[in-house]
Design a protein around this motif. Sequence first.
Motif, PDB file in Angstrom:
ATOM      1  N   ALA A 139     -39.059  -0.293 -22.512  1.00 59.63           N
ATOM      2  CA  ALA A 139     -40.501  -0.322 -22.788  1.00 59.63           C
ATOM      3  C   ALA A 139     -41.348  -0.095 -21.547  1.00 59.63           C
ATOM      4  N   CYS A 140     -40.725   0.324 -20.450  1.00 58.07           N
ATOM      5  CA  CYS A 140     -41.461   0.466 -19.188  1.00 58.07           C
ATOM      6  C   CYS A 140     -42.581   1.495 -19.289  1.00 58.07           C
ATOM      7  N   SER A 141     -42.393   2.538 -20.105  1.00 54.27           N
ATOM      8  CA  SER A 141     -43.404   3.590 -20.186  1.00 54.27           C
ATOM      9  C   SER A 141     -44.655   3.143 -20.927  1.00 54.27           C
ATOM     10  N   THR A 142     -44.565   2.077 -21.706  1.00 55.68           N
ATOM     11  CA  THR A 142     -45.719   1.602 -22.479  1.00 55.68           C
ATOM     12  C   THR A 142     -46.159   0.211 -22.055  1.00 55.68           C
ATOM     13  N   TYR A 197     -32.404   0.347 -30.311  1.00 57.80           N
ATOM     14  CA  TYR A 197     -31.738   0.857 -29.112  1.00 57.80           C
ATOM     15  C   TYR A 197     -30.235   0.606 -29.128  1.00 57.80           C
ATOM     16  N   GLY A 198     -29.700   0.313 -30.308  1.00 60.01           N
ATOM     17  CA  GLY A 198     -28.260   0.264 -30.490  1.00 60.01           C
ATOM     18  C   GLY A 198     -27.568  -1.002 -30.047  1.00 60.01           C
ATOM     19  N   TYR A 199     -28.306  -2.117 -29.970  1.00 61.24           N
ATOM     20  CA  TYR A 199     -27.694  -3.381 -29.550  1.00 61.24           C
ATOM     21  C   TYR A 199     -27.293  -4.213 -30.765  1.00 61.24           C
ATOM     22  N   GLN A 200     -26.011  -4.493 -30.888  1.00 60.61           N
ATOM     23  CA  GLN A 200     -25.520  -5.455 -31.863  1.00 60.61           C
ATOM     24  C   GLN A 200     -25.216  -6.791 -31.191  1.00 60.61           C
ATOM     25  N   LYS A 201     -24.925  -6.712 -29.897  1.00 59.15           N
ATOM     26  CA  LYS A 201     -24.681  -7.890 -29.072  1.00 59.15           C
ATOM     27  C   LYS A 201     -25.324  -7.677 -27.706  1.00 59.15           C
TER      28      LYS A 201
END
Length: 231
Positions: A139-142, A197-201
């Motif tokens: 989220a750095c760009s926003t 963003y593809g995080y399950q863990k």
Amino acid sequence: MQLHDNATYLMDYNELLVHNTLQCNDITMHCIDYEKKAEAYRQKTGAYIELDSNPLCSVFDKVILLLNDLRSKTYILSCQLDKMMPKREIFQLSYLYFIPKPHKAGTPLRPNVSSMNMPMAGISKFLDKLIRPIFDTHACSTTIIDGVDLIHRFEACTTNGHFITKTFLCTFDITDLYTMLPQEESLDILIEFFLQYGYQKVQNIPIDIIRKLALSVIKENTFVYEKKFYR
């Protein structure tokens, strides 16, 4: 003007409220005016639920049971358990206080809850270190970090030709954001963020367990104010 010292002192003999600051002169406010504004804030938001008794020991037991249960089911590691486990010898109830906003009309109050030794403090700190790097990465760009970062963004926009003579800059203030933020919906957004963003863990902790830990921090956020207990 910013207030950098959260310590507040009620001086009944002068009927004054003094906020110590490091970068500005002391701000004084009559206690009667202070309490009227604090009460008006509580009535307006309706966010604080008064409790019948001190909830500290009950919250401590709930946190212990939750963490031990997660460890017994191998959802968290032993080292992670140690970081989140509250220490019986130092835990204490949070307390609510208000800081005046002298830069706004009418000098409204901003609520603060000091909870550094609350039983959920370890969970809160652990989750912050767990989630913040992921947020900063994606989220750095926003996200605007501070005033210096904002100036750098403006400079980049000027260089890229995004600022023209007809460009309007608008600011807005969300009233009572933290106090009125929907709790369940906020955690749902957190899970959506992970999935996007593809995080399950994260560090081998399932995201539904992260949600459960975060919910415990929010739900067990109890505190004392004027000798009364609230959630």
